[in-house]
Write a protein that holds these residues in place. Structure first.
Motif, short mmCIF file in Angstrom:
data_model
loop_
_atom_site.label_atom_id
_atom_site.label_comp_id
_atom_site.label_asym_id
_atom_site.label_seq_id
_atom_site.Cartn_x
_atom_site.Cartn_y
_atom_site.Cartn_z
N LEU A 261 0.83 -1.20 0.00
CA LEU A 261 0.00 0.00 0.00
C LEU A 261 0.87 1.25 0.00
N ALA A 262 1.91 1.20 0.82
CA ALA A 262 2.76 2.39 0.93
C ALA A 262 3.38 2.71 -0.42
N HIS A 263 3.71 1.68 -1.18
CA HIS A 263 4.32 1.92 -2.49
C HIS A 263 3.38 2.69 -3.40
N THR A 264 2.11 2.27 -3.45
CA THR A 264 1.17 2.99 -4.32
C THR A 264 0.97 4.42 -3.84
N LYS A 265 0.85 4.59 -2.53
CA LYS A 265 0.66 5.94 -2.00
C LYS A 265 1.87 6.80 -2.30
N ALA A 266 3.05 6.20 -2.22
CA ALA A 266 4.26 7.00 -2.41
C ALA A 266 4.31 7.54 -3.84
N THR A 267 3.90 6.72 -4.82
CA THR A 267 3.94 7.22 -6.20
C THR A 267 2.99 8.40 -6.36
N ASP A 268 1.79 8.31 -5.75
CA ASP A 268 0.86 9.44 -5.83
C ASP A 268 1.48 10.70 -5.28
N ILE A 269 2.00 10.58 -4.07
CA ILE A 269 2.49 11.77 -3.39
C ILE A 269 3.70 12.32 -4.12
N THR A 270 4.53 11.44 -4.66
CA THR A 270 5.70 11.92 -5.39
C THR A 270 5.29 12.79 -6.58
N THR A 271 4.26 12.34 -7.32
CA THR A 271 3.83 13.16 -8.46
C THR A 271 3.31 14.50 -7.98
N LYS A 272 2.60 14.50 -6.86
CA LYS A 272 2.08 15.79 -6.38
C LYS A 272 3.22 16.73 -6.02
N ILE A 273 4.21 16.20 -5.33
CA ILE A 273 5.32 17.07 -4.94
C ILE A 273 6.04 17.60 -6.17
N ARG A 274 6.27 16.72 -7.12
CA ARG A 274 7.01 17.15 -8.30
C ARG A 274 6.23 18.20 -9.08
N ASP A 275 4.92 18.05 -9.15
CA ASP A 275 4.12 19.06 -9.85
C ASP A 275 4.25 20.41 -9.18
N ALA A 276 4.11 20.40 -7.87
CA ALA A 276 4.18 21.68 -7.15
C ALA A 276 5.56 22.32 -7.35
N VAL A 277 6.61 21.50 -7.29
CA VAL A 277 7.96 22.05 -7.43
C VAL A 277 8.17 22.58 -8.84
N GLU A 278 7.57 21.89 -9.83
CA GLU A 278 7.75 22.35 -11.20
C GLU A 278 7.10 23.71 -11.42
N ILE A 279 5.92 23.87 -10.86
CA ILE A 279 5.25 25.16 -11.00
C ILE A 279 6.12 26.25 -10.38
N HIS A 280 6.65 25.93 -9.21
CA HIS A 280 7.51 26.90 -8.53
C HIS A 280 8.72 27.24 -9.38
N ASN A 281 9.32 26.21 -9.99
CA ASN A 281 10.52 26.45 -10.79
C ASN A 281 10.22 27.29 -12.01
N ASN A 282 9.04 27.07 -12.61
CA ASN A 282 8.67 27.89 -13.76
C ASN A 282 8.54 29.35 -13.37
N GLU A 283 7.88 29.57 -12.23
CA GLU A 283 7.74 30.95 -11.79
C GLU A 283 9.10 31.56 -11.52
N ARG A 284 9.94 30.77 -10.94
CA ARG A 284 11.27 31.26 -10.60
C ARG A 284 12.03 31.65 -11.85
N ALA A 285 11.91 30.82 -12.88
CA ALA A 285 12.62 31.11 -14.12
C ALA A 285 12.10 32.40 -14.74
N LEU A 286 10.79 32.58 -14.68
CA LEU A 286 10.23 33.80 -15.24
C LEU A 286 10.71 35.02 -14.47
N ARG A 287 10.78 34.86 -13.18
CA ARG A 287 11.23 35.97 -12.37
C ARG A 287 12.68 36.31 -12.69
N LYS A 288 13.45 35.28 -12.95
CA LYS A 288 14.86 35.52 -13.22
C LYS A 288 15.04 36.25 -14.54
#
Lengths: 442, 239
Positions: A261-288
């Motif tokens: 169960l933990a394995h399936t949950k971990a994949t879900d949460i990993t995608t969520k974290i990566r999405d949030a970080v990607e949005i942040h990185n895009n904003e950061r690049a634009l700001r730069k």
């Protein structure tokens, strides 16, 4: 402070029985099924290395800082990572301000083990001078609201903040190559940490009945449950750490089931974290990009608040921006309740704040944005005005990066243009809007 | 004379303010106060049973825990805790719940006035009975004798002197004929707390008071708007 017995809240037997009985029919008090996580929201602040996580009502913040220190004797080539947890008394009435509770220490150790000993963070890349200077990364986790399952939330916060953290770049110089020069972020871009994989902690709760098992317990369920286990796995299926400290004994088949169960949950949460970080990185690049062309951050897709938005925006729009994000720059926010001086602010803002008259604050085509900024950057005031009137040609992005005119130029340019720009800017705004809509989306 | 401030404000201009309450789930009352870039979070638990040893058991006692965002707890934080405690003691009706403790936890780095405003809002959110609200503001005096309201941390360090002032908030009464006078002056002309740092002349100080009082009217508007009655509150947070 003496112990106040009346404050140790005990859960009523009715509630205990209710929770257990409901679980027998696979129902949980907040309406979830036994293997559902609560709603996870990850907010990344504008500064690098700061994350705020809401897991249901549980609220956790993490900050990452780095320092140059001597390495450990037995590991002269590796940097170090340390986790500090702070259970703020505002999170739970039973948290004492002075001494860290057992739970706090345990939480820190579980996250530490998941991150450091599973080699998720590459510590060898943190070495600057072998045996003398290495980067020491420190993660501060603040628990603001305890509504159950702090381990998972704190782990996600630590991961998100580490993913967005940037450490200053440093180089060796000096005669014998022994001097270390740390470059400030304005001169050279700070570089991210090397993270190999994301270990996600998933907490399980066991109850007196063998068949009952829940994921992500709330604090009421935590009071009722008789045993808990935290499994830290990553999306590849590797088990990084397992923590089962006491509590009721559980059969092996249940443990194996939990790990799957933990394995399936971990994949879900990993995608969520990566999405949030990607949005942040895009904003950061634009700001730069904007920083390089000596202009100011502009509100892009409503997520980044810009400096010095002037009275071209109507008040309601400003209100929306205000409600979206709390970290604000000062001039641009005219609060609904009151700053009557928003109109007056305009003329005064040009004295102090960086120049910006960018008339639009909606989603902007980034190419068009770069083009408009390039034409604005290094020019003489009159030229600026003319170029703005015409429709701008699209210029290659490289021009932006090499443009290094200081902010002062833009300031004076802005000031000189003040009398003219505000009205003129309105006209090209409409032209540009049509252009934006006709362009393909990013 | 117009002094140029770092962010382009005029001397009498406050930073944009925002206040929100009931943001934490477990705390009995909570509020956040954002002034420009400074954000302060305050949470209230109480009344809890028992008091500390040195406190008067005939009255409720207020316990303040000040947590800086980064760094250790030092003398500055202890001083802020004491000032906040005395201020809040004067606005709470302490005789209603004798032998209890109300805990106020503030998460802030500096800027005492923001913390006072946030704790006041949090106390209201928790339902602790108060005599009146308190509104706090910081006024600073420049070298040239000009008064500036609401300085940022960077500006504060350059000032000759500054003062944190806390004013009582006027009671808005339903009965129109109820007078708000205490003695011969209206109530809002009083000062609850004043902490000064640096040297300033008496005239400067009185000017600060006037400006601060004027600005406190706007602050109290914002405070009142955000702690107004909410539509439906969630389940009881006691325990």
């Amino acid at each position: 402070m003496e112990q106040r017995l009346a404050n140790s809240w005990r859960m009523p037997i009715n509630d205990i029985k209710f929770i257990e009985t409901a679980l027998l029919s696979d129902l949980r008090v907040d309406g979830r099924r036994p293997f559902d996580h609560r709603k996870l929201t990850i907010k990344l602040a504008k500064e690098d290395g700061s994350a705020e996580v809401h897991l249901g009502h549980t609220h956790v913040m993490a900050f990452v800082t780095a320092q140059l220190l001597r390495p450990y004797r037995d590991r002269p080539n590796e940097g170090s990572l340390s986790i500090f947890t702070e259970f703020s008394p505002m999170a739970d009435p039973s948290f004492e301000p002075a001494r860290p509770a057992d739970a706090a220490v345990e939480l820190g150790r579980v996250i530490d083990r998941g991150l450091r000993e599973s080699r998720a963070i590459d510590t060898e890349s943190l070495c600057v001078l072998s045996g003398k200077l290495v980067w020491s990364i420190r993660v501060d986790i603040h628990i603001l609201d305890n509504a159950g399952n702090l381990v998972d939330a704190a782990n996600i916060a630590a991961l998100a903040s580490l993913l967005t953290f940037r450490r200053p770049e440093c180089s060796l110089s000096g005669d014998d190559g022994q001097e270390v020069v740390v470059h400030p972020p304005e001169h050279r871009d700070p570089i991210p940490l090397i993270i190999h994989h994301l270990p996600i902690a998933v907490t399980f709760g066991f109850f007196s009945n063998e068949n009952l098992l829940v994921i992500d317990p709330t604090h009421q369920e935590e009071r009722v449950m008789t045993g808990r286990m935290t499994a830290t796995v990553n999306s590849n299926g590797d088990v990084c750490a397992i923590q089962k400290a006491g509590g009721e004994g559980v059969s092996q088949s249940v443990i194996m089931h939990c790990l799957k169960l933990a394995h399936t949950k971990a994949t879900d949460i990993t995608t969520k974290i990566r999405d949030a970080v990607e949005i942040h990185n895009n904003e950061r690049a634009l700001r730069k990009i904007k920083r390089h062309s000596s202009s100011v951050a502009v509100d892009v897709c409503g997520a980044v608040i810009g400096l010095g938005e002037q009275n071209q925006l109507d008040g309601s729009h400003l209100e929306n921006l205000k409600l979206k994000e709390e970290e604000n720059f000062m001039e641009c926010e005219a609060t609904p309740s009151g700053q009557v001086q928003s109109k007056d602010q305009v003329s005064k803002d040009f004295v102090g704040g960086p120049s910006s008259w960018d008339p639009y604050s909606e989603c902007v085509n980034s190419d068009l944005l770069k083009a408009s900024l390039a034409s604005r950057g290094p020019s003489v005031p009159s030229k600026q005005k003319d170029s703005r009137r015409e429709t701008k040609p699209k210029e290659p992005p490289q021009e932006i990066k090499t443009d290094s005119s200081p902010i002062d130029n833009a300031l004076t340019a802005g000031q000189n243009n003040e009398g003219k720009t505000l009205k003129d800017a309105v006209k090209p705004k409409h032209k540009r809007k049509k252009k934006v809509s006709s362009n393909s989306e990013n | 004379m117009e002094i140029e401030r770092g962010d382009g404000r005029s001397p009498n201009q406050l930073r944009p303010l925002a206040c929100s309450s009931s943001i934490l789930h477990r705390a009995h009352g909570s509020a956040s106060w954002v002034q420009g870039e400074t954000k302060v979070l305050a949470a209230v638990y109480g009344p809890k049973a028992g008091t500390k040893k040195n406190e008067n058991p005939q009255k409720a006692s207020i316990e303040i825990i000040w947590k800086p965002k980064t760094g250790q707890i030092g003398k500055v934080e202890k001083e802020y805790e004491m000032i906040l405690k005395k201020t809040l003691e004067s606005i709470c009706i302490r005789t209603i719940y004798p032998n209890t403790t109300i805990s106020v936890i503030v998460q802030a780095s500096f800027l005492l006035p923001c913390a006072i405003n946030a704790s006041c809002a949090a106390l209201v959110d928790a339902g602790i009975p108060l005599k009146h609200l308190a509104v706090a503001i910081c006024c600073s005096v420049t070298d040239s004798g000009c008064i500036m309201l609401d300085p940022t941390k960077g500006e504060e360090e350059k000032m000759k002197a500054f003062a944190y002032l806390v004013f009582p908030n006027a009671i808005v009464s339903v009965l129109p004929e109820r007078s708000l006078q205490a003695g011969s002056e209206p109530m809002t002309h009083g000062i609850m707390t004043s902490v000064t740092q640096g040297a300033m002349s008496v005239d400067d100080y009185l000017h600060c008071l006037e400006r601060g009082r004027a600005a406190s009217a706007r602050l109290s508007e914002i405070l009142r708007k955000n702690i107004g009655p909410k539509s439906t509150s969630g389940a009881s947070k006691a325990g």
